[in-house]
Design a protein around this motif. Structure first.
Motif, PDB file in Angstrom:
ATOM      1  N   THR A 117      -8.407  14.152  -4.569  1.00  0.00           N
ATOM      2  CA  THR A 117      -7.297  13.206  -4.422  1.00  0.00           C
ATOM      3  C   THR A 117      -6.892  13.054  -2.962  1.00  0.00           C
ATOM      4  O   THR A 117      -6.502  11.959  -2.537  1.00  0.00           O
ATOM      5  CB  THR A 117      -6.084  13.652  -5.263  1.00  0.00           C
ATOM      6  N   ASP A 118      -7.000  14.133  -2.175  1.00  0.00           N
ATOM      7  CA  ASP A 118      -6.696  14.029  -0.742  1.00  0.00           C
ATOM      8  C   ASP A 118      -7.654  13.058  -0.060  1.00  0.00           C
ATOM      9  O   ASP A 118      -7.237  12.228   0.758  1.00  0.00           O
ATOM     10  CB  ASP A 118      -6.789  15.403  -0.071  1.00  0.00           C
ATOM     11  N   GLN A 125       0.824  -1.192   0.000  1.00  0.00           N
ATOM     12  CA  GLN A 125       0.000   0.000   0.000  1.00  0.00           C
ATOM     13  C   GLN A 125       0.868   1.257   0.000  1.00  0.00           C
ATOM     14  O   GLN A 125       0.574   2.225  -0.692  1.00  0.00           O
ATOM     15  CB  GLN A 125      -0.925  -0.003   1.215  1.00  0.00           C
ATOM     16  N   GLN A 126       1.961   1.227   0.791  1.00  0.00           N
ATOM     17  CA  GLN A 126       2.836   2.387   0.861  1.00  0.00           C
ATOM     18  C   GLN A 126       3.489   2.674  -0.488  1.00  0.00           C
ATOM     19  O   GLN A 126       3.732   3.819  -0.843  1.00  0.00           O
ATOM     20  CB  GLN A 126       3.905   2.165   1.933  1.00  0.00           C
ATOM     21  N   GLU A 127       3.761   1.623  -1.262  1.00  0.00           N
ATOM     22  CA  GLU A 127       4.418   1.778  -2.544  1.00  0.00           C
ATOM     23  C   GLU A 127       3.432   2.128  -3.658  1.00  0.00           C
ATOM     24  O   GLU A 127       3.830   2.479  -4.754  1.00  0.00           O
ATOM     25  CB  GLU A 127       5.168   0.486  -2.906  1.00  0.00           C
ATOM     26  N   SER A 138      -8.607   7.393   2.065  1.00  0.00           N
ATOM     27  CA  SER A 138      -9.461   6.212   2.164  1.00  0.00           C
ATOM     28  C   SER A 138      -8.675   4.910   2.052  1.00  0.00           C
ATOM     29  O   SER A 138      -9.140   3.862   2.489  1.00  0.00           O
ATOM     30  CB  SER A 138     -10.548   6.254   1.084  1.00  0.00           C
ATOM     31  N   PHE A 139      -7.492   4.968   1.454  1.00  0.00           N
ATOM     32  CA  PHE A 139      -6.606   3.799   1.427  1.00  0.00           C
ATOM     33  C   PHE A 139      -5.187   4.288   1.163  1.00  0.00           C
ATOM     34  O   PHE A 139      -4.998   5.337   0.561  1.00  0.00           O
ATOM     35  CB  PHE A 139      -7.036   2.765   0.383  1.00  0.00           C
ATOM     36  N   SER A 140      -4.216   3.530   1.616  1.00  0.00           N
ATOM     37  CA  SER A 140      -2.822   3.993   1.573  1.00  0.00           C
ATOM     38  C   SER A 140      -2.249   3.873   0.166  1.00  0.00           C
ATOM     39  O   SER A 140      -1.407   3.029  -0.123  1.00  0.00           O
ATOM     40  CB  SER A 140      -1.973   3.190   2.569  1.00  0.00           C
ATOM     41  N   CYS A 141      -2.718   4.744  -0.703  1.00  0.00           N
ATOM     42  CA  CYS A 141      -2.230   4.775  -2.076  1.00  0.00           C
ATOM     43  C   CYS A 141      -2.124   6.229  -2.501  1.00  0.00           C
ATOM     44  O   CYS A 141      -3.108   6.969  -2.418  1.00  0.00           O
ATOM     45  CB  CYS A 141      -3.191   4.013  -2.996  1.00  0.00           C
ATOM     46  N   ARG A 142      -0.950   6.658  -2.914  1.00  0.00           N
ATOM     47  CA  ARG A 142      -0.733   8.045  -3.313  1.00  0.00           C
ATOM     48  C   ARG A 142      -1.347   8.295  -4.682  1.00  0.00           C
ATOM     49  O   ARG A 142      -1.230   7.466  -5.590  1.00  0.00           O
ATOM     50  CB  ARG A 142       0.768   8.327  -3.358  1.00  0.00           C
ATOM     51  N   THR A 195       1.200   4.018  -6.083  1.00  0.00           N
ATOM     52  CA  THR A 195       1.042   5.375  -6.600  1.00  0.00           C
ATOM     53  C   THR A 195       0.221   5.308  -7.874  1.00  0.00           C
ATOM     54  O   THR A 195       0.508   4.518  -8.772  1.00  0.00           O
ATOM     55  CB  THR A 195       2.401   6.024  -6.905  1.00  0.00           C
ATOM     56  N   LEU A 196      -0.805   6.125  -7.942  1.00  0.00           N
ATOM     57  CA  LEU A 196      -1.630   6.223  -9.134  1.00  0.00           C
ATOM     58  C   LEU A 196      -1.431   7.600  -9.748  1.00  0.00           C
ATOM     59  O   LEU A 196      -1.606   8.614  -9.079  1.00  0.00           O
ATOM     60  CB  LEU A 196      -3.108   6.013  -8.785  1.00  0.00           C
ATOM     61  N   LYS A 197      -1.068   7.635 -11.022  1.00  0.00           N
ATOM     62  CA  LYS A 197      -0.869   8.897 -11.718  1.00  0.00           C
ATOM     63  C   LYS A 197      -2.175   9.303 -12.391  1.00  0.00           C
ATOM     64  O   LYS A 197      -2.728   8.564 -13.204  1.00  0.00           O
ATOM     65  CB  LYS A 197       0.255   8.763 -12.751  1.00  0.00           C
ATOM     66  N   LEU A 198      -2.644  10.501 -12.034  1.00  0.00           N
ATOM     67  CA  LEU A 198      -3.913  11.020 -12.537  1.00  0.00           C
ATOM     68  C   LEU A 198      -3.666  12.130 -13.553  1.00  0.00           C
ATOM     69  O   LEU A 198      -2.942  13.077 -13.280  1.00  0.00           O
ATOM     70  CB  LEU A 198      -4.751  11.564 -11.375  1.00  0.00           C
ATOM     71  N   GLY A 199      -4.272  12.003 -14.717  1.00  0.00           N
ATOM     72  CA  GLY A 199      -4.207  13.046 -15.732  1.00  0.00           C
ATOM     73  C   GLY A 199      -5.569  13.688 -15.907  1.00  0.00           C
ATOM     74  O   GLY A 199      -6.594  13.013 -15.805  1.00  0.00           O
ATOM     75  N   VAL A 200      -5.575  14.989 -16.155  1.00  0.00           N
ATOM     76  CA  VAL A 200      -6.824  15.737 -16.343  1.00  0.00           C
ATOM     77  C   VAL A 200      -6.698  16.587 -17.597  1.00  0.00           C
ATOM     78  O   VAL A 200      -5.734  17.347 -17.741  1.00  0.00           O
ATOM     79  CB  VAL A 200      -7.126  16.641 -15.129  1.00  0.00           C
ATOM     80  N   VAL A 201      -7.657  16.450 -18.504  1.00  0.00           N
ATOM     81  CA  VAL A 201      -7.620  17.262 -19.719  1.00  0.00           C
ATOM     82  C   VAL A 201      -7.601  18.738 -19.311  1.00  0.00           C
ATOM     83  O   VAL A 201      -8.396  19.185 -18.484  1.00  0.00           O
ATOM     84  CB  VAL A 201      -8.824  16.942 -20.627  1.00  0.00           C
ATOM     85  N   PRO A 202      -6.665  19.518 -19.849  1.00  0.00           N
ATOM     86  CA  PRO A 202      -6.489  20.903 -19.389  1.00  0.00           C
ATOM     87  C   PRO A 202      -7.534  21.867 -19.956  1.00  0.00           C
ATOM     88  O   PRO A 202      -7.236  22.739 -20.774  1.00  0.00           O
ATOM     89  CB  PRO A 202      -5.075  21.241 -19.859  1.00  0.00           C
ATOM     90  N   GLN A 203      -8.769  21.719 -19.490  1.00  0.00           N
ATOM     91  CA  GLN A 203      -9.835  22.647 -19.870  1.00  0.00           C
ATOM     92  C   GLN A 203      -9.596  24.019 -19.246  1.00  0.00           C
ATOM     93  O   GLN A 203     -10.016  25.034 -19.787  1.00  0.00           O
ATOM     94  CB  GLN A 203     -11.187  22.130 -19.382  1.00  0.00           C
ATOM     95  N   PHE A 204      -8.946  24.007 -18.055  1.00  0.00           N
ATOM     96  CA  PHE A 204      -8.664  25.238 -17.325  1.00  0.00           C
ATOM     97  C   PHE A 204      -7.164  25.338 -17.114  1.00  0.00           C
ATOM     98  O   PHE A 204      -6.415  24.396 -17.381  1.00  0.00           O
ATOM     99  CB  PHE A 204      -9.374  25.220 -15.960  1.00  0.00           C
TER     100      PHE A 204
END
Length: 272
Positions: free
Chosen positions: A49-50, A23-25, A55-59, A27-36
């Motif tokens: 994301t916070d 869980q500590q290791e 809710s679970f030990s995943c960055r 990491t999920l990379k999140l991309g967001v279309v740059p509308q703003f």
């Protein structure tokens, strides 16, 4: 203590600690279309994301993109584990990397709008044939792809596109008389300052398609993907205003099949 007992205790300790380490290791990379612009995107997504991380030990790492073409390059390369993108992007991302839509708005659809200056005298799209029009980017679905496809296929109107990177820039180009008209979507038009909206009018709207989805890369473990979706639904139920800001009002589970109508439009003919 015997060697066998010491080995057994060590193995037990390793097994007990393994899930925590995993869980500590994580990491999920999140991309967001740059509308703003990036600061606004961070303000919108950071609270989500916070809460998700808590809710679970995943960055959850928000990976920025300079513009829409940069965002397209990143998802084409599979940089993102999760990504919020327009429906056309979702179709392309599935073909290139196997991304699957998992969440979308349950109460909103995507529809393009074409705006002109109120005092321009332009009343119909037929008057725009051969004119210069502003669009945020070639592959912005409602604002550009759908709009250009319908103008050409339904109205036999050919235009000279100018790509100005963002929706607000489209509206400014029109208001300053730099182009004859511009493509956007109703939501981003509504978000503009009153003094800008007051000089614009909508003369055409496109058909509606399912709203922007959140997609997940197939490399994400299915159990983890299910947990992410469930946690996001719970966050949305507790704090709906967070998802309305995305915008993803009243999120529901979705699937690739919901976006078949977009695939059937064959918008790649108008994509760059």
């Amino acid at each position: 203590m015997s060697k066998l007992l010491r080995y057994s205790l060590a193995l037990a300790a390793l097994l007990i600690s393994a899930p925590t380490w995993a869980q500590q290791e994580c990491t999920l990379k999140l991309g967001v279309v740059p509308q703003f612009e990036q600061r606004k995107l961070l303000q919108i997504w950071q609270p989500i994301t916070d809460r998700l991380e808590a809710s679970f030990s995943c960055r959850v790492e928000l990976v920025g993109a300079e513009n829409i073409p940069d965002f397209e390059s990143k998802f084409a390369e599979g940089v993102y584990d999760l990504a919020y993108m327009n429906p056309y992007h979702a179709v392309v991302a599935h073909k290139t990397q196997g991304y699957l839509p998992v969440l979308r708005s349950g109460s909103k659809a995507l529809q393009g709008v074409l705006v002109v200056m109120k005092d321009s005298g332009i009343q119909s799209v037929a008057e725009l044939d051969g004119k210069s029009l502003a669009f945020p980017s070639p592959n912005a679905l409602g604002a550009s792809l759908l709009m250009r496809a319908e103008l050409q296929q339904l109205h036999q109107v050919s235009v000279q596109p100018q790509y100005v990177k963002t929706h607000p820039s489209v509206y400014l180009y029109v208001a300053k008389g730099l182009v004859s008209a511009g493509g956007g979507v109703q939501r981003t038009l509504d978000e503009q300052p009153d003094e800008l909206k007051s000089v614009l009018k909508v003369i055409y709207t496109t058909q509606k398609v399912p709203a922007h989805p959140l997609v997940i890369h197939p490399r994400v473990d299915q159990a983890l993907a299910d947990r992410v979706v469930q946690q996001l639904l719970e966050i949305a139920a507790e704090s709906p205003e967070l998802f309305e800001a995305i915008p993803m009002k009243d999120p529901v589970r979705t699937s690739l099949q919901d976006y078949d109508p977009v695939a059937e439009l064959h918008l790649e003919r108008f994509a760059d």
